[in-house]
Scaffold this active site. Structure first.
Site, PDB file in Angstrom:
ATOM      1  CD  GLU A 247      -2.940   0.882   2.356  1.00 33.91           C
ATOM      2  OE1 GLU A 247      -2.502   0.130   3.474  1.00 33.91           O
ATOM      3  OE2 GLU A 247      -4.188   1.294   2.222  1.00 33.91           O
ATOM      4  CG  ASN A 403       2.374  11.240   4.714  1.00 36.29           C
ATOM      5  OD1 ASN A 403       1.987  10.257   4.462  1.00 36.29           O
ATOM      6  ND2 ASN A 403       2.653  12.353   3.662  1.00 36.29           N
TER       7      ASN A 403
END
Ligand SMILES: Cc1cc2nc3c(=O)[nH]c(=O)nc-3n(C[C@H](O)[C@H](O)[C@H](O)COP(=O)(O)OP(=O)(O)OC[C@H]3O[C@@H](n4cnc5c(N)ncnc54)[C@H](O)[C@@H]3O)c2cc1C
Lengths: 422, 335
Positions: A247, A403
């Site tokens: 992913e 992130n």
């Protein structure tokens, strides 16, 4: 010989021929008008039909073994396929969660029976798959999931709630993690289930742009046979981390997507005639550089992967552990390097679209209300496509592990900084 | 020069805040977007009662003749609540345009009614403001360029990412004014609109910071509030810094608009650039810190996000404003 030498960007003959074949097929077959939005009934039908056409042409899953409908092409050729696909503005892959996340996991952890049963149907989008990992209380803290699988005769009973599951409102099957034991990581099992089974309720969720790109899944004693456990019982975390690698890495968001977007951005910039604003021009250039960097980096990774597949000649005496090589291998081999890729492509995607909107100025806000959660990057001219693409890009730094989480993984697992408290 | 709100301005902001908090703006905004502007129009009358709509209207025409800084205070509050309706147009740009143009007949017809809330107005100033926002639900629509001011004839509607912004293409209607006075008046209106727009951006950015701080204190992952993670703290700190240092530029621009014609363009543009950047940073961070729930429409975060995305690029793009600053700096307007 690797198709791309270290200092040579020329593709070999076979790869060039492959690119030409893909390009001409797409030129002849990609629908000229965009398909209806993928989250509508017409869009669902149209996108599935498109997948069947791709599969019939042998182009649906080019990197898979031929036994499952693929062409067994090299990692580099897969990258080339992706470049051509996005360059042609071909339809969004409705089954991307299956193709790009579940399939690689099946290749690593599935049984031969599972592969034979699931992959060919997946390749033709007979079965569309959704990823059912996140829960209301378990997003970044994935190991905190509470949905459980309880042993029953011949299988498992699933209960609990999953959420933010892309495409779940229209998909046929889903794969997810379920609690089968008390240990935080070693009490999880990876299971595949039928979204139409008794006890499953799916509620679509509207996204900020208006599309119903994801959904909540409520599970009440849903039966799953033993045959649909992926990997070993209680070993789901390990299996999930292999999915997560795909992913975050090249698989889900290949460089081709961004090189195509960067090219459209450059075209928009030329059309807009705003070359005079140095700040905007610099951002166009920065976006182009970053897209090219991702592309070249992926060529390197793909070539290395191909080389890794062929048996290494024994190292010349005395040169077995050159430090530079050891360092490079450590980075790549850590399995966490995909986190670097994820931060890079997701920031790049936002940046490209932000510049495009700034070039469009007061027209950026118009049109394209529907942010498709697997959206396509924008067109050179159309404000609609850029706006949709922007909304979609904003989700990139959130899904597939935020992130913030990735940066911690990079700092701790790749760079070796001391582990922090969680 | 005073660059912080006075006690009166703070009271004014507090009164406005209280009224808007009570008014259930999210519901009004949904109705406005769904072709039911009546509740929004009622709300605009309440704004008139508080004096908001008359701030930029001279006393002679029934307004308060307030300082542009008061306009900034009000617009920041409107942005904070994501009020639907053409605020920059009706409250700032139109009154400034008509006043500067100085045509008594036009002033007499429109200014008293804009001030008392009877009329909501909008205008298009292509290419900076290509559509007249909400032209299909307000009663005064103008279309201006460097040479002419006309009534605007509403045409097709374009959708905005912010569905409360009813963008309408307008064709030329009856000519209202032409000649050398039009250019400066339109220029002044552009500055006023950009200033009001910047103030709304700052307000919207602050609203997102507050909402996100609350959320970061409540949401737990890994057994602790996400606000305890340094990665989250630092992002929010950067949002706060951006907003904090945009505000003085906003007030300086208001002062320039009132008293310093030679630096108005430069200062208004600096305010718009800084507020739009700060608000866009707030938007990205708010979404990032909320995670998937911010991306879901039902969270309501979208009202501010979409408003910011739209306002950041209208009333002059960042490029256009930067260019004005470059020109001003290059020609020596250094005070
Ligand atoms: C468009 C979209 C599609 C999605 N599709 C799917 C799907 O198909 N299937 C699926 O299962 N899920 C899907 N998701 C969900 C996604 O996986 C989660 O959003 C993601 O894991 C983050 O979880 P969360 O939203 O609960 O945010 P939270 O985990 O609550 O995080 C909120 C904020 O806190 C920060 N944070 C949390 N922990 C830490 C930490 N330790 N250190 C620093 N910062 C931290 C995060 O980075 C984030 O900024 C999708 C999400 C989106 C937006």
């Amino acid at each position: 010989m690797s198709p791309v030498g270290t200092m040579n960007l020329d593709l070999d003959h076979e790869t060039r021929a492959f690119r030409a074949e893909v390009r001409s097929w797409l030129a002849a077959n990609v629908p000229t008008a965009p398909l209806p939005p993928v989250d509508t009934p017409e869009g669902d039908r149209a996108h599935r039909a498109w997948e069947r056409r791709l599969a019939a042409a042998g182009l649906s899953v080019v990197s898979w073994p031929t036994a499952y409908g693929g062409r067994d092409v090299s990692p580099l050729q897969w990258l080339i396929f992706e470049e051509e696909y996005h360059r042609a503005r071909a339809p969004v892959r409705i089954n991307q969660n299956g193709l790009f996340l579940l399939a690689p996991t099946l290749f690593t952890h599935g049984t031969a029976e599972q592969r034979a049963r699931l992959l060919p149907r997946m390749a033709r989008a007979d079965d569309v798959w959704a990823q059912a990992w996140s829960e209301p209380e378990a997003g970044s803290d994935l190991a905190g999931i509470r949905s459980r699988a309880v042993r029953t005769d011949g299988g498992w009973l699933l209960s609990g709630q999953k959420t933010w599951s892309t495409r779940a409102a229209q998909a046929d099957h889903a794969f997810g993690l379920f609690r089968t034991g008390v240990d935080r990581h070693r009490g999880l099992t990876y299971l595949m289930f039928d979204l139409r089974a008794a006890g499953v309720t799916v509620r679509p969720i509207q996204q900020v742009g208006g599309a119903t790109g994801f959904a909540e899944i409520f599970l009440d004693q849903v039966f799953v046979p033993d045959a649909d456990v992926l990997g070993a019982v209680d070993q789901g975390w390990t299996v999930a981390m292999s999915t997560a690698g795909h992913e975050r890495g090249l698989s889900l968001r290949s460089p081709g997507r961004f090189t195509a977007a960067a090219q459209r951005l450059v075209r928009l910039w030329c059309q807009a005639g705003t070359h005079t604003d140095p700040a905007l021009s610099d951002r166009v250039v920065a976006g182009w550089i970053a897209a090219r960097a991702y592309q070249l980096h992926s060529y390197g990774t793909a070539t290395q992967e191909a080389a890794d597949r062929t048996p290494e000649p024994p190292p010349p005496p005395g040169r077995a552990d050159r430090p530079a090589q050891a360092g490079a291998t450590a980075l790549r081999g850590s399995g966490h390097a995909a986190s670097m890729t994820k931060v890079f492509w997701s920031e790049l995607d936002v940046a490209l679209h932000e510049v495009a909107l700034d070039l469009l100025g007061p027209h950026a806000e118009t049109g394209g209300l529907r942010a498709d959660s697997a959206g396509r990057a924008g067109d050179a001219g159309g404000a609609d496509a850029w706006l949709d693409g922007y909304l979609f890009s904003l989700a990139g730094p959130i899904y597939a592990g935020t992130n913030e989480i990735q940066r911690t993984v990079i700092a701790e697992r790749v760079l070796g900084l001391p582990r922090g408290r969680r | 020069m005073k660059l912080t709100p006075s006690a009166e301005q703070e009271q004014f902001a507090a009164a406005l805040h209280a009224m808007l908090t009570e008014a259930d703006i999210p519901t009004v905004a949904r109705q406005w977007a769904a072709d039911d502007p009546a509740p929004g129009q009622v709300l605009w009358r309440r704004l008139a009662e508080l004096g908001v709509t008359g701030l930029a209207v001279p006393a002679r025409w029934g307004g308060l003749a307030a300082h542009p800084a008061d306009l900034v205070v009000a617009c920041e509050e409107l942005g904070h609540h994501a009020l639907p309706g053409p605020a920059a147009e009706s409250i700032a740009a139109l009154p400034m345009l008509l006043t500067t143009l100085g045509d008594d007949a036009l002033c007499e017809t429109w200014l008293p009614r804009l001030a008392n809330g009877e009329v909501i107005g909008t205008l298009a100033v292509p290419p900076h403001v290509p559509y007249a926002t909400d032209a299909d639900v307000v009663s005064l629509v103008l279309r201006a360029d460097e040479q002419t001011l006309r009534l605007g004839v509403p045409g097709p509607r374009r959708r905005s990412v912010d569905d409360t912004r009813r963008l309408v293409e307008v064709a030329d209607g009856a000519l209202l004014a032409t000649g050398p006075a039009v250019g400066p008046a339109v220029g002044h209106a552009l500055n006023a609109g950009a200033l009001a727009c910047a103030a709304q951006l700052l307000g919207a950015g602050h609203a997102l910071l507050e909402t996100t701080l609350r959320y970061a204190g409540q949401r737990t992952q890994f057994g602790q509030p996400i606000g305890q993670f340094q990665a989250v703290k630092h992002q929010l700190a950067d949002v706060a810094i951006g907003l904090e240092f945009a505000r003085p530029l906003l007030y300086a621009a208001a002062v320039a608009l009132a008293d310093h014609p030679t630096t108005t363009a430069r200062d208004v543009s600096a305010a718009k650039v800084a507020c739009a950047d700060a608000a866009q940073r707030a938007a990205r961070t708010a979404l990032q810190v909320h995670g998937a729930i911010g991306y879901a429409r039902e969270s309501g975060l979208g009202s501010w996000l979409t408003r910011i995305w739209a306002l950041a690029r209208t009333w002059g793009t960042q490029s256009w404003h930067r260019e004005r600053i470059r020109t001003a700096l290059a020609t020596g307007a250094l005070t």
